[in-house]
Design a protein around this motif. Structure first.
Motif, short mmCIF file in Angstrom:
data_model
loop_
_atom_site.label_atom_id
_atom_site.label_comp_id
_atom_site.label_asym_id
_atom_site.label_seq_id
_atom_site.Cartn_x
_atom_site.Cartn_y
_atom_site.Cartn_z
N LEU A 20 -31.52 7.27 -61.49
CA LEU A 20 -31.95 8.59 -61.06
C LEU A 20 -33.14 8.51 -60.11
O LEU A 20 -33.23 9.25 -59.13
N LYS A 21 -34.05 7.59 -60.39
CA LYS A 21 -35.21 7.39 -59.52
C LYS A 21 -34.74 7.00 -58.11
O LYS A 21 -35.26 7.52 -57.12
N THR A 22 -33.75 6.14 -58.03
CA THR A 22 -33.21 5.73 -56.74
C THR A 22 -32.58 6.91 -56.01
O THR A 22 -32.79 7.10 -54.81
N ARG A 23 -31.82 7.72 -56.75
CA ARG A 23 -31.19 8.90 -56.15
C ARG A 23 -32.24 9.88 -55.63
O ARG A 23 -32.09 10.48 -54.57
N MET A 24 -33.33 10.04 -56.38
CA MET A 24 -34.39 10.94 -55.97
C MET A 24 -35.07 10.42 -54.70
O MET A 24 -35.36 11.19 -53.78
N GLN A 25 -35.32 9.12 -54.64
CA GLN A 25 -35.95 8.54 -53.46
C GLN A 25 -35.05 8.69 -52.24
O GLN A 25 -35.54 8.92 -51.13
N ASN A 26 -33.75 8.57 -52.42
CA ASN A 26 -32.81 8.72 -51.31
C ASN A 26 -32.76 10.16 -50.80
O ASN A 26 -32.43 10.38 -49.63
N ASN A 27 -33.05 11.13 -51.64
CA ASN A 27 -32.99 12.53 -51.25
C ASN A 27 -34.31 13.07 -50.71
O ASN A 27 -34.36 14.19 -50.23
N ILE A 28 -35.36 12.28 -50.80
CA ILE A 28 -36.66 12.74 -50.29
C ILE A 28 -36.67 12.73 -48.76
O ILE A 28 -37.14 13.65 -48.13
N LYS A 29 -36.10 11.68 -48.19
CA LYS A 29 -36.12 11.54 -46.73
C LYS A 29 -34.89 12.22 -46.14
O LYS A 29 -33.77 11.78 -46.32
N VAL A 30 -35.14 13.33 -45.44
CA VAL A 30 -34.06 14.09 -44.81
C VAL A 30 -34.51 14.47 -43.41
O VAL A 30 -35.66 14.88 -43.20
N GLU A 32 -35.01 16.64 -40.08
CA GLU A 32 -35.30 18.06 -39.89
C GLU A 32 -34.02 18.82 -39.55
O GLU A 32 -33.22 18.39 -38.74
N GLY A 33 -33.81 19.92 -40.24
CA GLY A 33 -32.63 20.74 -40.01
C GLY A 33 -31.44 20.38 -40.89
O GLY A 33 -30.44 21.09 -40.90
N GLU A 34 -31.53 19.29 -41.62
CA GLU A 34 -30.44 18.88 -42.51
C GLU A 34 -30.82 19.19 -43.96
O GLU A 34 -31.99 19.28 -44.31
N LEU A 35 -29.81 19.33 -44.78
CA LEU A 35 -30.03 19.56 -46.20
C LEU A 35 -29.87 18.25 -46.95
O LEU A 35 -29.06 17.39 -46.57
N PRO A 36 -30.63 18.06 -48.03
CA PRO A 36 -30.45 16.85 -48.83
C PRO A 36 -29.06 16.80 -49.45
O PRO A 36 -28.42 17.84 -49.66
N ALA A 37 -28.59 15.60 -49.75
CA ALA A 37 -27.26 15.43 -50.34
C ALA A 37 -27.18 16.04 -51.73
O ALA A 37 -26.13 16.52 -52.15
N GLU A 38 -28.29 16.01 -52.47
CA GLU A 38 -28.32 16.56 -53.83
C GLU A 38 -29.52 17.49 -53.98
O GLU A 38 -30.54 17.31 -53.32
N ASP A 39 -29.39 18.44 -54.88
CA ASP A 39 -30.48 19.37 -55.15
C ASP A 39 -31.58 18.65 -55.91
O ASP A 39 -31.37 18.14 -57.02
#
Length: 70
Positions: A20-30, A32-39
């Motif tokens: 989960l920590k890895t998934r969270m780190q992957n969703n932090i960097k997005v 500009e103008g794009e939505l993260p892959a997960e909420d």
């Protein structure tokens, strides 16, 4: 619950927390103008649930280990 079962569940919860920590780190960097892959709020909620489960299991196994005579 037997001690062995609790230890297995604790290890499983720890593995899930790491993933989960890895998934969270992957969703932090997005970009500009794009939505993260997960909420992120959902991931954070899941993290809190897993942390509570892990803490409970750790306390129970530690208590059992402390009170078991050698």
């Amino acid at each position: 619950m037997k001690l062995a079962e609790a230890l297995i569940q604790r290890a499983d919860a720890q593995t899930k927390l790491t993933q989960l920590k890895t998934r969270m780190q992957n969703n932090i960097k997005v970009q500009e103008g794009e939505l993260p892959a997960e909420d992120f709020a959902e991931l954070l909620s899941w993290d809190n649930t897993l942390t509570d489960e892990f803490t409970t299991l750790a306390k129970r196994t530690n208590k059992t280990n402390a009170t078991t005579p050698m």
